[in-house]
Design a protein around this motif. Structure first.
Motif, PDB file in Angstrom:
ATOM      1  N   GLY A 129       0.790  -1.223   0.000  1.00 32.69           N
ATOM      2  CA  GLY A 129       0.000   0.000   0.000  1.00 32.69           C
ATOM      3  C   GLY A 129       0.823   1.274   0.000  1.00 32.69           C
ATOM      4  N   ILE A 130       1.753   1.391   0.935  1.00 34.68           N
ATOM      5  CA  ILE A 130       2.570   2.608   1.014  1.00 34.68           C
ATOM      6  C   ILE A 130       3.508   2.721  -0.192  1.00 34.68           C
ATOM      7  N   PRO A 131       4.264   1.673  -0.558  1.00 31.94           N
ATOM      8  CA  PRO A 131       5.112   1.789  -1.757  1.00 31.94           C
ATOM      9  C   PRO A 131       4.326   2.130  -3.026  1.00 31.94           C
ATOM     10  N   LEU A 132       3.125   1.567  -3.167  1.00 32.70           N
ATOM     11  CA  LEU A 132       2.289   1.898  -4.324  1.00 32.70           C
ATOM     12  C   LEU A 132       1.907   3.382  -4.317  1.00 32.70           C
ATOM     13  N   ALA A 133       1.516   3.888  -3.157  1.00 34.79           N
ATOM     14  CA  ALA A 133       1.124   5.291  -3.064  1.00 34.79           C
ATOM     15  C   ALA A 133       2.287   6.209  -3.425  1.00 34.79           C
ATOM     16  N   LEU A 134       3.469   5.868  -2.974  1.00 36.34           N
ATOM     17  CA  LEU A 134       4.627   6.717  -3.232  1.00 36.34           C
ATOM     18  C   LEU A 134       5.063   6.657  -4.690  1.00 36.34           C
ATOM     19  N   GLU A 135       5.154   5.440  -5.230  1.00 32.29           N
ATOM     20  CA  GLU A 135       5.637   5.305  -6.605  1.00 32.29           C
ATOM     21  C   GLU A 135       4.614   5.825  -7.611  1.00 32.29           C
ATOM     22  N   ASN A 136       3.346   5.483  -7.417  1.00 29.60           N
ATOM     23  CA  ASN A 136       2.334   5.902  -8.386  1.00 29.60           C
ATOM     24  C   ASN A 136       2.193   7.414  -8.432  1.00 29.60           C
ATOM     25  N   TYR A 137       2.295   8.062  -7.275  1.00 28.32           N
ATOM     26  CA  TYR A 137       2.179   9.511  -7.308  1.00 28.32           C
ATOM     27  C   TYR A 137       3.421  10.156  -7.914  1.00 28.32           C
ATOM     28  N   ALA A 138       4.571   9.576  -7.685  1.00 30.74           N
ATOM     29  CA  ALA A 138       5.784  10.120  -8.308  1.00 30.74           C
ATOM     30  C   ALA A 138       5.631  10.141  -9.830  1.00 30.74           C
ATOM     31  N   LEU A 139       5.035   9.082 -10.384  1.00 29.26           N
ATOM     32  CA  LEU A 139       4.796   9.053 -11.829  1.00 29.26           C
ATOM     33  C   LEU A 139       3.729  10.061 -12.233  1.00 29.26           C
ATOM     34  N   LEU A 140       2.616  10.095 -11.514  1.00 33.48           N
ATOM     35  CA  LEU A 140       1.548  11.036 -11.843  1.00 33.48           C
ATOM     36  C   LEU A 140       2.059  12.471 -11.827  1.00 33.48           C
ATOM     37  N   HIS A 141       2.859  12.805 -10.843  1.00 36.75           N
ATOM     38  CA  HIS A 141       3.405  14.160 -10.732  1.00 36.75           C
ATOM     39  C   HIS A 141       4.204  14.529 -11.986  1.00 36.75           C
ATOM     40  N   ARG A 142       4.969  13.599 -12.499  1.00 39.51           N
ATOM     41  CA  ARG A 142       5.754  13.853 -13.705  1.00 39.51           C
ATOM     42  C   ARG A 142       4.876  13.917 -14.949  1.00 39.51           C
ATOM     43  N   LEU A 143       3.881  13.058 -15.038  1.00 36.20           N
ATOM     44  CA  LEU A 143       3.030  13.018 -16.228  1.00 36.20           C
ATOM     45  C   LEU A 143       2.338  14.354 -16.473  1.00 36.20           C
ATOM     46  N   TRP A 144       1.995  15.059 -15.417  1.00 38.86           N
ATOM     47  CA  TRP A 144       1.324  16.343 -15.562  1.00 38.86           C
ATOM     48  C   TRP A 144       2.286  17.484 -15.855  1.00 38.86           C
ATOM     49  N   ARG A 145       3.576  17.270 -15.632  1.00 32.07           N
ATOM     50  CA  ARG A 145       4.541  18.365 -15.730  1.00 32.07           C
ATOM     51  C   ARG A 145       5.558  18.198 -16.851  1.00 32.07           C
ATOM     52  N   GLU A 146       5.642  17.002 -17.422  1.00 33.42           N
ATOM     53  CA  GLU A 146       6.623  16.746 -18.466  1.00 33.42           C
ATOM     54  C   GLU A 146       5.912  16.297 -19.741  1.00 33.42           C
ATOM     55  N   GLU A 147       6.314  16.846 -20.860  1.00 34.43           N
ATOM     56  CA  GLU A 147       5.700  16.504 -22.143  1.00 34.43           C
ATOM     57  C   GLU A 147       6.026  15.074 -22.569  1.00 34.43           C
ATOM     58  N   SER A 148       7.237  14.634 -22.248  1.00 38.52           N
ATOM     59  CA  SER A 148       7.670  13.298 -22.656  1.00 38.52           C
ATOM     60  C   SER A 148       8.281  12.606 -21.443  1.00 38.52           C
ATOM     61  N   VAL A 149       7.724  11.476 -21.067  1.00 34.14           N
ATOM     62  CA  VAL A 149       8.122  10.809 -19.829  1.00 34.14           C
ATOM     63  C   VAL A 149       8.698   9.431 -20.129  1.00 34.14           C
ATOM     64  N   ASP A 150       9.882   9.174 -19.616  1.00 35.94           N
ATOM     65  CA  ASP A 150      10.459   7.828 -19.562  1.00 35.94           C
ATOM     66  C   ASP A 150      10.360   7.368 -18.120  1.00 35.94           C
ATOM     67  N   TRP A 151       9.882   6.134 -17.943  1.00 41.68           N
ATOM     68  CA  TRP A 151       9.602   5.687 -16.572  1.00 41.68           C
ATOM     69  C   TRP A 151       9.884   4.199 -16.421  1.00 41.68           C
ATOM     70  N   ASP A 152      10.604   3.854 -15.379  1.00 46.45           N
ATOM     71  CA  ASP A 152      10.777   2.468 -14.954  1.00 46.45           C
ATOM     72  C   ASP A 152      10.459   2.403 -13.476  1.00 46.45           C
ATOM     73  N   GLY A 153       9.544   1.536 -13.107  1.00 46.75           N
ATOM     74  CA  GLY A 153       9.171   1.397 -11.705  1.00 46.75           C
ATOM     75  C   GLY A 153       8.927  -0.050 -11.345  1.00 46.75           C
ATOM     76  N   ARG A 154       8.496  -0.236 -10.126  1.00 46.43           N
ATOM     77  CA  ARG A 154       8.296  -1.588  -9.610  1.00 46.43           C
ATOM     78  C   ARG A 154       6.917  -2.139  -9.951  1.00 46.43           C
ATOM     79  N   PHE A 155       5.911  -1.258 -10.085  1.00 46.39           N
ATOM     80  CA  PHE A 155       4.529  -1.730 -10.089  1.00 46.39           C
ATOM     81  C   PHE A 155       3.808  -1.615 -11.432  1.00 46.39           C
TER      82      PHE A 155
END
Length: 366
Positions: A129-155
């Motif tokens: 639960g906590i790792p998902l909340a942290l990682e998923n929001y880190a991606l969401l934060h970038r998706l709204w602020r960056e035109e082109s996103v490269d992402w590798d995560g755990r989930f």
């Protein structure tokens, strides 16, 4: 100071009549409540996200988009968006779309959810639960602020040169609150990003939430977003109003005693003493709500729960009339009058856009 209502969208039998609304009735009533909230002068309508009976709001953006077309001023929010079990890409797209449809009158509150079975329903493990909340929001934060996103995560699967569409309205992502009732990690997350922290302290004594809010404020200042008292804080609350307290207690007691969420536990009197629940006259609601500032400091948003435990729609609309006519004007005047000039008001798209433009001009001049 912003005032509003939030709904959990429960379908509960009215203990005084035996009537159980249909899902269609309950969904329609939530829309009616949102429209009434705007009519009586409230600032925010928020809906939860649930995927299990007896709740109906499984698709908050669908509901809020519908409400957006029938309102003009009120801020439309979630009181929970499940950052753990929703795909961050879909959240980014859905809420940016909603922003455009609502003319910017949109924000959202991230939460982990408190229903254990929801995790496997969406292919997740509650132990993450906590790792998902942290990682998923880190991606969401970038998706709204960056035109082109490269992402590798755990989930989730990787992203390569991905652009979320539509882009946020005016290049400004929706304001985000991080809601928590028990997790210091979420208070830390809100502080790290400079987002809002919402303590929905409707079930537990205030002392527990005071510690969470104080942690958030201290870490907000630590990360350089401003002083501790400038952090953006929201609080939950529950009220049942009548012109006099005796009528309020008499009418609300059967709903409290039989409510699935807190019935058959502490007495109504014990619960009102230990939590923000106020059952009484408008003046009693005013007096108790004003104590929240004493406990938590100046804060930006107060949301009340009104439509729960099987209360009929007519009663909820009467509550909104009393709230809008007799309670909120007094609270707004008192809260705004006590707030120091350096402490910000509640977030709106217009105000945030003006701040962003001012900062851009300042940076260009520098």
């Amino acid at each position: 100071m912003q005032f509003g209502v939030f709904t959990v969208g429960d379908v509960t039998t009215d203990p005084t009549t035996g009537h159980t609304p249909s899902e269609a009735e309950r969904i329609t009533s939530m829309v009616t409540i949102a429209q009434k909230a705007e009519e009586v002068g409230l600032d925010v309508f928020a809906t939860g996200e649930h995927h299990n009976p007896p709740f109906v709001p499984s698709s908050p953006t669908t509901m809020l988009g519908y409400v957006a077309a029938r309102t003009r001023r009120i801020i439309l929010s979630t009181s929970t968006t499940l950052i753990t079990t929703n795909d961050p890409v879909k959240i980014a797209e859905d809420f940016a779309m909603l922003q455009h449809l609502a003319g910017g009158r949109v924000d959202l509150m991230m939460g982990r959810g408190n229903t254990a079975p929801v995790y496997p329903w969406f292919g997740k493990d509650i132990r993450d639960g906590i790792p998902l909340a942290l990682e998923n929001y880190a991606l969401l934060h970038r998706l709204w602020r960056e035109e082109s996103v490269d992402w590798d995560g755990r989930f989730r699967t990787p992203l390569r040169s991905f652009t979320s569409t539509p882009r946020p309205l005016d290049g400004l992502p929706p304001f985000v609150w991080h809601g928590s009732i028990r997790s210091p990690e979420i208070a830390e997350q809100a502080a790290y990003y400079g987002d809002g922290f919402f303590a929905n302290h409707i079930f537990w004594p205030k002392e527990h939430f005071i510690r969470l809010v104080e942690l958030y404020r201290a870490r907000f200042e630590h990360y350089g977003h401003g002083t501790a008292d400038q952090a953006t804080v929201g609080l939950g609350g529950q009220v049942f109003l009548r012109k006099n307290s005796q009528d309020a207690v008499r009418e609300f007691r059967p709903y409290f005693d039989n409510a699935p969420v807190y019935g058959h536990g502490p007495s109504l009197e014990e619960f009102t003493e230990q939590t923000p629940l106020t059952v009484g006259s408008p003046q009693e609601v005013i007096d108790k709500t004003l104590t929240f500032r004493e406990h938590f400091g100046d804060y930006q948003r107060q949301l009340f729960l009104l439509d729960h435990a099987g209360l009929p729609l007519t009663t909820v609309l009467e509550q909104l009339d009393l709230l809008g006519e007799e309670v909120i004007p007094v609270l707004r005047k008192e809260m705004d009058g006590m707030r120091p000039a350096r402490v910000p008001d509640g977030p709106t798209h217009t105000a945030r856009l003006e701040t962003a433009r001012t900062e851009t001009v300042r940076e260009s001049a520098g």
